[in-house]
Design an enzyme around this catalytic site. Structure first.
Site, PDB file in Angstrom:
ATOM      1  CG  HIS A 191      -1.842   1.104   1.370  1.00 17.75           C
ATOM      2  ND1 HIS A 191      -1.772   2.022   2.392  1.00 17.75           N
ATOM      3  CD2 HIS A 191      -2.903   1.465   0.600  1.00 17.75           C
ATOM      4  CE1 HIS A 191      -2.760   2.890   2.262  1.00 17.75           C
ATOM      5  NE2 HIS A 191      -3.451   2.582   1.191  1.00 17.75           N
ATOM      6  CG  HIS A 196      -3.358   9.168   0.006  1.00 16.30           C
ATOM      7  ND1 HIS A 196      -4.076   9.966   0.887  1.00 16.30           N
ATOM      8  CD2 HIS A 196      -4.143   8.089  -0.232  1.00 16.30           C
ATOM      9  CE1 HIS A 196      -5.226   9.375   1.181  1.00 16.30           C
ATOM     10  NE2 HIS A 196      -5.293   8.239   0.507  1.00 16.30           N
TER      11      HIS A 196
END
Length: 242
Positions: A7, A49
Protein backbone atom coordinates in the site's frame (compact mmCIF):
# COMPACT_ATOMS: atom_id res chain seq x y z
CA UNK A 1 -3.86 -17.68 -5.03
CA UNK A 2 -4.00 -14.72 -2.66
CA UNK A 3 -1.73 -11.81 -3.58
CA UNK A 4 0.27 -9.40 -1.43
CA UNK A 5 0.12 -5.74 -2.52
CA UNK A 6 2.19 -2.99 -0.90
CA UNK A 7 0.00 0.00 0.00
CA UNK A 8 1.69 3.16 -1.29
CA UNK A 9 4.78 0.99 -1.52
CA UNK A 10 6.37 -0.37 1.66
CA UNK A 11 4.80 2.54 3.52
CA UNK A 12 4.94 0.92 6.96
CA UNK A 13 8.70 1.48 7.13
CA UNK A 14 9.54 3.90 4.33
CA UNK A 15 8.08 7.23 3.11
CA UNK A 16 4.83 6.49 1.31
CA UNK A 17 4.46 6.82 -2.44
CA UNK A 18 8.18 7.42 -3.00
CA UNK A 19 10.55 5.54 -5.25
CA UNK A 20 12.30 4.29 -2.13
CA UNK A 21 9.08 2.73 -0.82
CA UNK A 22 8.38 1.14 -4.21
CA UNK A 23 11.88 -0.33 -4.48
CA UNK A 24 11.65 -1.73 -0.95
CA UNK A 25 8.26 -3.31 -1.72
CA UNK A 26 9.82 -5.12 -4.67
CA UNK A 27 12.84 -6.10 -2.57
CA UNK A 28 10.57 -7.70 0.05
CA UNK A 29 8.71 -9.75 -2.52
CA UNK A 30 5.39 -7.94 -2.95
CA UNK A 31 3.23 -9.27 -5.78
CA UNK A 32 1.94 -5.81 -6.52
CA UNK A 33 2.08 -2.15 -5.55
CA UNK A 34 -0.81 0.21 -4.89
CA UNK A 35 -0.23 3.92 -5.55
CA UNK A 36 -2.19 7.16 -5.98
CA UNK A 37 -2.07 9.60 -8.89
CA UNK A 38 -2.97 13.27 -9.18
CA UNK A 39 -2.25 16.07 -11.67
CA UNK A 40 0.05 19.04 -11.24
CA UNK A 41 -0.62 22.54 -12.52
CA UNK A 42 1.27 21.65 -15.73
CA UNK A 43 -0.64 18.33 -15.97
CA UNK A 44 2.15 15.98 -14.98
CA UNK A 45 0.89 12.75 -13.42
CA UNK A 46 2.43 12.54 -9.96
CA UNK A 47 2.23 9.91 -7.25
CA UNK A 48 0.88 11.29 -3.98
CA UNK A 49 -2.11 10.35 -1.84
CA UNK A 50 -3.46 13.67 -0.59
CA UNK A 51 -4.74 16.54 -2.71
CA UNK A 52 -2.39 18.75 -0.69
CA UNK A 53 1.31 18.29 0.02
CA UNK A 54 0.94 19.34 3.68
CA UNK A 55 0.97 15.92 5.37
CA UNK A 56 3.65 14.09 3.42
CA UNK A 57 6.12 16.85 2.48
CA UNK A 58 7.74 19.92 4.00
CA UNK A 59 5.58 22.14 1.78
CA UNK A 60 2.00 23.36 1.86
CA UNK A 61 -0.81 23.75 -0.65
CA UNK A 62 -2.64 21.85 -3.36
CA UNK A 63 -0.75 19.56 -5.70
CA UNK A 64 -2.70 21.17 -8.56
CA UNK A 65 -1.36 24.62 -7.67
CA UNK A 66 2.26 23.61 -8.35
CA UNK A 67 4.15 22.73 -11.51
CA UNK A 68 6.10 19.49 -11.29
CA UNK A 69 9.38 21.40 -11.25
CA UNK A 70 8.15 23.32 -8.21
CA UNK A 71 7.00 20.14 -6.45
CA UNK A 72 10.44 18.58 -6.88
CA UNK A 73 11.82 21.04 -4.30
CA UNK A 74 9.81 19.42 -1.49
CA UNK A 75 10.95 16.42 0.53
CA UNK A 76 8.38 13.62 0.62
CA UNK A 77 10.26 11.94 3.48
CA UNK A 78 10.73 14.91 5.79
CA UNK A 79 8.73 13.27 8.62
CA UNK A 80 11.60 10.77 8.97
CA UNK A 81 13.85 13.64 10.14
CA UNK A 82 16.60 13.06 7.60
CA UNK A 83 16.86 9.31 8.18
CA UNK A 84 15.79 8.46 4.63
CA UNK A 85 17.65 11.18 2.74
CA UNK A 86 15.77 13.41 0.30
CA UNK A 87 12.88 11.78 -1.59
CA UNK A 88 10.89 13.81 -4.06
CA UNK A 89 7.34 13.25 -5.21
CA UNK A 90 7.73 10.85 -8.15
CA UNK A 91 5.96 10.89 -11.48
CA UNK A 92 3.99 7.91 -12.73
CA UNK A 93 6.46 7.72 -15.60
CA UNK A 94 9.39 7.31 -13.18
CA UNK A 95 7.56 4.51 -11.42
CA UNK A 96 6.73 2.73 -14.68
CA UNK A 97 10.39 2.88 -15.68
CA UNK A 98 11.13 0.97 -12.47
CA UNK A 99 8.54 -1.80 -12.91
CA UNK A 100 8.13 -2.13 -16.69
CA UNK A 101 10.28 -5.27 -16.89
CA UNK A 102 9.38 -6.69 -13.47
CA UNK A 103 6.71 -9.20 -12.55
CA UNK A 104 4.77 -6.62 -10.53
CA UNK A 105 1.10 -5.72 -10.84
CA UNK A 106 0.36 -2.04 -10.26
CA UNK A 107 -2.88 -0.84 -8.71
CA UNK A 108 -3.20 2.76 -9.90
CA UNK A 109 -5.74 4.67 -7.83
CA UNK A 110 -7.16 7.67 -9.63
CA UNK A 111 -7.51 10.33 -6.92
CA UNK A 112 -10.56 11.87 -8.53
CA UNK A 113 -12.83 11.72 -5.50
CA UNK A 114 -12.36 15.35 -4.44
CA UNK A 115 -10.76 17.05 -7.45
CA UNK A 116 -11.89 15.36 -10.66
CA UNK A 117 -8.73 16.19 -12.63
CA UNK A 118 -10.60 16.17 -15.94
CA UNK A 119 -8.55 14.26 -18.50
CA UNK A 120 -6.46 12.25 -16.03
CA UNK A 121 -7.96 9.00 -17.32
CA UNK A 122 -6.67 9.67 -20.85
CA UNK A 123 -3.22 10.58 -19.56
CA UNK A 124 -2.93 7.44 -17.45
CA UNK A 125 -4.11 5.29 -20.36
CA UNK A 126 -1.48 6.82 -22.65
CA UNK A 127 1.30 5.86 -20.24
CA UNK A 128 -0.08 2.35 -19.74
CA UNK A 129 0.05 1.83 -23.51
CA UNK A 130 3.49 3.40 -23.84
CA UNK A 131 4.94 1.05 -21.22
CA UNK A 132 2.90 -1.94 -22.42
CA UNK A 133 1.64 -2.88 -18.95
CA UNK A 134 -1.98 -3.48 -19.95
CA UNK A 135 -1.87 -6.98 -18.42
CA UNK A 136 -0.14 -5.81 -15.25
CA UNK A 137 -2.42 -3.05 -14.00
CA UNK A 138 -5.59 -2.52 -11.98
CA UNK A 139 -7.29 0.88 -12.12
CA UNK A 140 -9.27 1.84 -9.02
CA UNK A 141 -11.03 4.91 -7.67
CA UNK A 142 -13.57 6.04 -5.10
CA UNK A 143 -15.08 8.04 -7.95
CA UNK A 144 -16.92 5.34 -9.85
CA UNK A 145 -17.77 7.77 -12.64
CA UNK A 146 -14.03 8.12 -13.19
CA UNK A 147 -13.73 4.34 -13.47
CA UNK A 148 -16.50 4.23 -16.06
CA UNK A 149 -14.88 7.06 -18.03
CA UNK A 150 -11.62 5.15 -18.21
CA UNK A 151 -13.40 1.90 -19.01
CA UNK A 152 -14.82 3.60 -22.11
CA UNK A 153 -11.27 4.45 -23.19
CA UNK A 154 -9.74 1.10 -22.27
CA UNK A 155 -12.43 -1.57 -21.92
CA UNK A 156 -9.99 -4.47 -21.59
CA UNK A 157 -8.16 -3.26 -18.48
CA UNK A 158 -8.94 -4.59 -15.01
CA UNK A 159 -10.89 -2.17 -12.80
CA UNK A 160 -11.74 -1.94 -9.11
CA UNK A 161 -14.44 0.04 -7.32
CA UNK A 162 -13.06 1.51 -4.10
CA UNK A 163 -15.41 1.85 -1.13
CA UNK A 164 -15.21 2.57 2.58
CA UNK A 165 -18.98 2.38 3.12
CA UNK A 166 -21.27 -0.54 3.91
CA UNK A 167 -22.49 -0.82 0.35
CA UNK A 168 -25.47 -3.16 0.03
CA UNK A 169 -25.17 -5.84 -2.67
CA UNK A 170 -21.66 -4.75 -3.64
CA UNK A 171 -21.16 -7.82 -5.79
CA UNK A 172 -24.27 -7.16 -7.82
CA UNK A 173 -23.34 -3.49 -8.12
CA UNK A 174 -19.88 -4.27 -9.55
CA UNK A 175 -21.26 -7.01 -11.78
CA UNK A 176 -23.98 -4.77 -13.22
CA UNK A 177 -21.38 -2.11 -14.07
CA UNK A 178 -19.15 -4.71 -15.75
CA UNK A 179 -16.33 -4.13 -13.23
CA UNK A 180 -14.16 -7.10 -12.26
CA UNK A 181 -13.03 -6.07 -8.76
CA UNK A 182 -14.39 -4.58 -5.57
CA UNK A 183 -11.93 -2.77 -3.27
CA UNK A 184 -13.54 -2.38 0.17
CA UNK A 185 -11.96 -1.29 3.41
CA UNK A 186 -11.14 -4.55 5.15
CA UNK A 187 -13.26 -4.24 8.29
CA UNK A 188 -16.43 -4.25 6.17
CA UNK A 189 -15.77 -7.79 4.98
CA UNK A 190 -18.15 -9.84 7.06
CA UNK A 191 -18.72 -13.45 5.91
CA UNK A 192 -22.12 -12.45 4.51
CA UNK A 193 -20.67 -9.60 2.44
CA UNK A 194 -17.81 -11.79 1.19
CA UNK A 195 -20.26 -14.45 0.08
CA UNK A 196 -22.47 -11.96 -1.75
CA UNK A 197 -19.50 -10.53 -3.66
CA UNK A 198 -18.09 -13.95 -4.52
CA UNK A 199 -21.51 -15.11 -5.74
CA UNK A 200 -21.10 -12.69 -8.66
CA UNK A 201 -17.53 -13.77 -9.42
CA UNK A 202 -16.11 -10.40 -8.37
CA UNK A 203 -12.48 -10.23 -7.20
CA UNK A 204 -12.08 -8.86 -3.66
CA UNK A 205 -9.03 -6.64 -3.13
CA UNK A 206 -9.09 -5.06 0.31
CA UNK A 207 -7.18 -2.31 2.11
CA UNK A 208 -5.45 -1.25 4.46
CA UNK A 209 -4.59 -4.47 6.26
CA UNK A 210 -1.75 -4.23 8.78
CA UNK A 211 -2.62 -6.45 11.76
CA UNK A 212 -1.68 -10.12 11.81
CA UNK A 213 -5.14 -11.17 13.01
CA UNK A 214 -6.83 -9.30 10.15
CA UNK A 215 -4.43 -10.74 7.57
CA UNK A 216 -5.09 -14.26 8.83
CA UNK A 217 -8.86 -13.75 8.71
CA UNK A 218 -8.72 -12.52 5.12
CA UNK A 219 -6.44 -15.33 3.99
CA UNK A 220 -8.80 -17.86 5.53
CA UNK A 221 -11.76 -16.23 3.77
CA UNK A 222 -10.06 -16.48 0.39
CA UNK A 223 -9.73 -12.79 -0.35
CA UNK A 224 -7.92 -12.21 -3.65
CA UNK A 225 -5.56 -9.33 -2.81
CA UNK A 226 -4.50 -7.98 0.57
CA UNK A 227 -3.28 -4.38 0.35
CA UNK A 228 -1.23 -3.34 3.37
CA UNK A 229 1.59 -1.15 4.61
CA UNK A 230 3.77 -4.12 5.65
CA UNK A 231 4.30 -6.44 2.66
CA UNK A 232 6.97 -8.30 4.63
CA UNK A 233 4.44 -9.39 7.27
CA UNK A 234 1.71 -10.18 4.75
CA UNK A 235 4.13 -12.16 2.63
CA UNK A 236 5.29 -14.28 5.57
CA UNK A 237 1.72 -15.09 6.62
CA UNK A 238 0.67 -16.03 3.09
CA UNK A 239 3.65 -18.43 2.89
CA UNK A 240 2.56 -19.99 6.16
CA UNK A 241 -0.84 -20.86 4.69
CA UNK A 242 0.50 -22.35 1.45
Amino acid sequence: MIKNFAHRGFSGKYPENTMLAFKKAIEFGADGIELDVQLTKDEEIVIIHDETIDRTTNGKGLVSDYTYEELCKFDASFIYHGQMGFNKIPTLREYLELVKDKNIVTNIELKTGILEYIGIEEKVWELIQEYKIEKKVIISSFNHYSILRMKELAPDLKYGLLSESWLINAGKYAHDLGIQCYHPIHYNLTPEIINEIKKYGIEINTYTVNKESDIRYLIEKGIDIIIGNFPDLTGELIKEYK
